[in-house]
Design an enzyme around this catalytic site. Structure first.
Site, PDB file in Angstrom:
ATOM      1  CB  CYS A   1     -10.666   4.540 -15.186  1.00 25.39           C
ATOM      2  SG  CYS A   1     -10.735   6.402 -15.211  1.00 25.39           S
ATOM      3  CB  CYS A   2     -14.825   5.883 -14.925  1.00 25.49           C
ATOM      4  SG  CYS A   2     -14.444   7.199 -14.361  1.00 25.49           S
TER       5      CYS A   2
ATOM      6  CE  LYS B   1      -5.217  -5.427  26.516  1.00 29.94           C
ATOM      7  NZ  LYS B   1      -5.669  -4.596  25.560  1.00 29.94           N
TER       8      LYS B   1
ATOM      9  CG  ASP C   1     -15.094  -0.751  23.063  1.00 26.60           C
ATOM     10  OD1 ASP C   1     -15.916  -0.605  23.687  1.00 26.60           O
ATOM     11  OD2 ASP C   1     -13.718  -1.828  24.322  1.00 26.60           O
TER      12      ASP C   1
END
Length: 622
Positions: A131-132, A390, A481
């Site tokens: 692959c590389c 909620k 957050d």
């Protein structure tokens, strides 16, 4: 207690060649996966199977399909890999369903191990990775590894007849929009961003392409895009022969934030993105408007398309795909494709589906548990279960934003995330129904038990949160957050990450807020404060602050400083001081999270490993 058997099947194993002189051979073995080990045995007629190998699951670092571009010399043609203890085990399944079944099961059992961040999608052969081309067998991988598997992918259409006559498309070049692992002998693998020669595009669902090695095969047509600027008709966002006025009328009629289309510009060969948004004016009111952005091309070097100069793409479909998930300079994200014939496509999950829709008559509301920026949270009962509800404060969140949050929650499922049970859109205000967490938010839990929690218990809380965040990170989600107030504690004292109202799904691990909306300064990384740039590495910074909250038993960070003073302090390179209860090794992890440059901070998978190696904390259980 004996381990539970998960899968058992006859497959073919390739020799691991742990020594240079080891022969390469392929042998049938009975593979057994249980909750502790992956074992393989030799079948002997009339005798008990002989155990040939055993890999404890906790040693496995990667499980993935192998993209094969060479002939496979054994009868089973569907390979996958198991990387463990610096060795690669290649296993060949008889069909793709079998391969997917084993890969999914192994990933599920190992997803909280100390995993690699990248893997090699092709074989190690002839002294290098195909692959590389790296010549070190233990070289870092070249593709991002996702531990969650591919169980939820939509099935592809049936391949065309292999005897179908191919018609040359004139040597057009296409670029892979995403990786693709072949499931049959007639299709070939795709590697994201690599170029291929288009051989035939007459079939609607499958195109024939040629890769760099000369191999020809079919690939899904939606996985590639022409490098030349044409043939966009197959994309739902493209509208041919619509002028500026018609585009504005269509988008305003939809009246949906982020409704958009791509159309031909008045200049031949140029395209324009038109998008609807409700911009916040100086009087505090939102004014509907349509913005038009011309898709431009770089004039020098390799051709590239862009709407904002810092974000260049090889093809227009890649550009649109990116901006559908990241505003990056636009007035808003490209959320909802609009066409002249079909109106607005239903990108969001169908919230009216029975499995997600909560009947309001079955929902009994109780006392209020808390209030946030977008809504109230109430205790409730639903189908005899205690739940948290909620409720969106009317006027604080549009129905579109509500559906965005619900869509995000529906895609996420992990034992260290607060689970969404359903939504209620048949009443006002709109509601989200979550699992109930008896011990409330982590901040209150810590303050109520001040002086009664051991260092190992505090570290275990950090471990819980890092597990949930590693799942988000591996799923390409950012929280934006993360803080102790947004983590909840179960009756078993297990900490789970909650409040995904600010979450965004990103493809390049970065989200730039289009309107730089409010964010909690005392938990925010420098690049968020300065440039509104969010990423999993800005979540890492917030996690460091959360660790500080935990080891101070719920104190407010920078409690005697204003936001402006905090910013000045960070600009000088100063950081929160070491909490009294935090061991030196824990404080080192906090400081690692607070490195100035995002690339110098760890990943959540690495943090999970480091936290798990400290003290006598409980090990990940998901």
């Amino acid at each position: 207690m004996f381990p539970r058997v998960i899968l058992k099947e006859m497959m073919i194993k390739k020799s691991q060649q742990k020594k240079i002189v080891s022969p390469c051979n392929y042998k049938e073995r009975v593979f057994v996966l249980d909750t502790q080990e992956l074992k393989y045995s030799e079948c002997r007629p009339g005798k008990k199977p002989m155990l040939k190998g055993c890999i404890p699951l906790f040693r496995i670092k990667c499980v993935e399909i192998v993209f094969c571009d060479v002939p496979i010399p054994c009868n089973y043609k569907y390979p996958f890999q198991v990387f463990h203890d610096n060795h690669y085990l290649y296993i060949f399944a008889p069909d793709n369903d079998c391969r997917q079944r084993w890969v999914r099961a192994l990933k599920e059992e190992t997803k909280n191990n100390n995993l690699v961040s990248k893997y090699h999608p092709n074989f190690w052969m002839d002294g290098k990775w195909r692959c590389c081309q790296q010549a070190d067998k233990l070289a870092a991988g070249c593709h991002v590894y996702y531990p969650e598997g591919e169980a939820s992918k939509k099935p592809l259409p049936k391949l065309p007849d292999s005897k179908m006559e191919l018609h040359n498309s004139g040597q057009l070049t296409v670029i892979a929009l995403q990786d693709y692992a072949p499931a049959n002998n007639d299709d070939i693998p795709l590697v994201k961003d690599e170029e291929y020669i288009l051989i035939d595009s007459n079939h609607a669902d499958w195109w024939a392409v040629q890769n760099g090695q000369g191999a020809i095969g079919f690939v899904p047509s939606t996985y590639v895009a022409e490098k030349s600027v044409k043939n966009f008709e197959r994309f739902e966002w493209y509208n041919k022969n619509i002028n500026r006025g018609e585009a504005e009328t269509l988008l305003k009629n939809e009246d949906r934030e982020g409704a958009f289309m791509v159309r031909d510009s008045s200049q031949a060969g140029v395209f324009t993105v038109s998008v609807f948004a409700k911009a916040l004016g100086s009087n505090g009111e939102r004014t509907p408007s349509v913005k038009h952005y011309q898709i431009r091309q770089t004039q020098t070097g390799k051709a590239a398309f862009y709407l904002a100069e810092n974000y260049l793409f090889n093809t227009i479909p890649q550009l649109i795909h990116y901006h559908q998930h990241n505003a990056a300079g636009l007035i808003t994200r490209l959320r909802h494709p609009v066409s002249r014939d079909g109106g607005c496509s239903q990108e969001l999950a169908d919230l009216s589906q029975d499995q997600w829709q909560v009947n309001p008559t079955e929902l009994v509301l109780g006392q209020e548990l808390g209030t946030g920026q977008f809504g109230r949270v109430l205790e409730g009962r639903w189908r005899e279960n205690k739940v948290a509800v909620k409720m969106v404060i009317e006027g604080c969140m549009s129905e579109e934003d509500f559906k965005e949050e619900a869509k995000v929650m529906m895609q996420l499922s992990h034992c260290k995330l607060v689970q969404l049970y359903g939504v209620c859109t048949q009443r006002s205000p709109l509601c989200l129904v979550f699992e109930f967490m008896d011990n409330g938010c982590l901040t209150d839990y810590l303050r109520a038990r001040k002086g009664r929690l051991s260092a190992d218990q505090l570290l275990g809380m950090c471990l819980d949160v890092s597990e949930g965040m590693m799942y988000l990170e591996s799923s390409n989600f950012i929280h934006r957050d993360l803080a102790a107030r947004n983590c909840l504690v179960s009756k078993n004292n297990e900490v789970k990450v909650s409040d995904f109202g600010m979450t965004r799904f990103v493809f390049d691990d970065q989200y730039t807020s289009s309107q730089c909306s409010k964010f909690p300064v005392k938990w925010s990384a420098p690049e968020v404060i300065r440039y509104c740039k969010f990423s999993s590495k800005s979540d890492i910074w917030s996690f460091g602050v959360l660790m500080w909250e935990v080891f101070t038993e719920g104190r407010l960070p920078y409690e005697h400083l204003s936001n402006a003073e905090v910013v000045e302090m960070l600009n000088k390179g100063l950081r929160l001081q070491k909490p009294r209860l935090a061991p030196h090794s824990v404080h080192i992890l906090m400081e690692w999270c607070w490195k100035e440059k995002p690339d110098d901070r760890p990943s959540f998978s690495l943090l999970l490993h480091e936290i798990g190696s400290l003290g006598h904390v409980k090990q990940p259980i998901c």
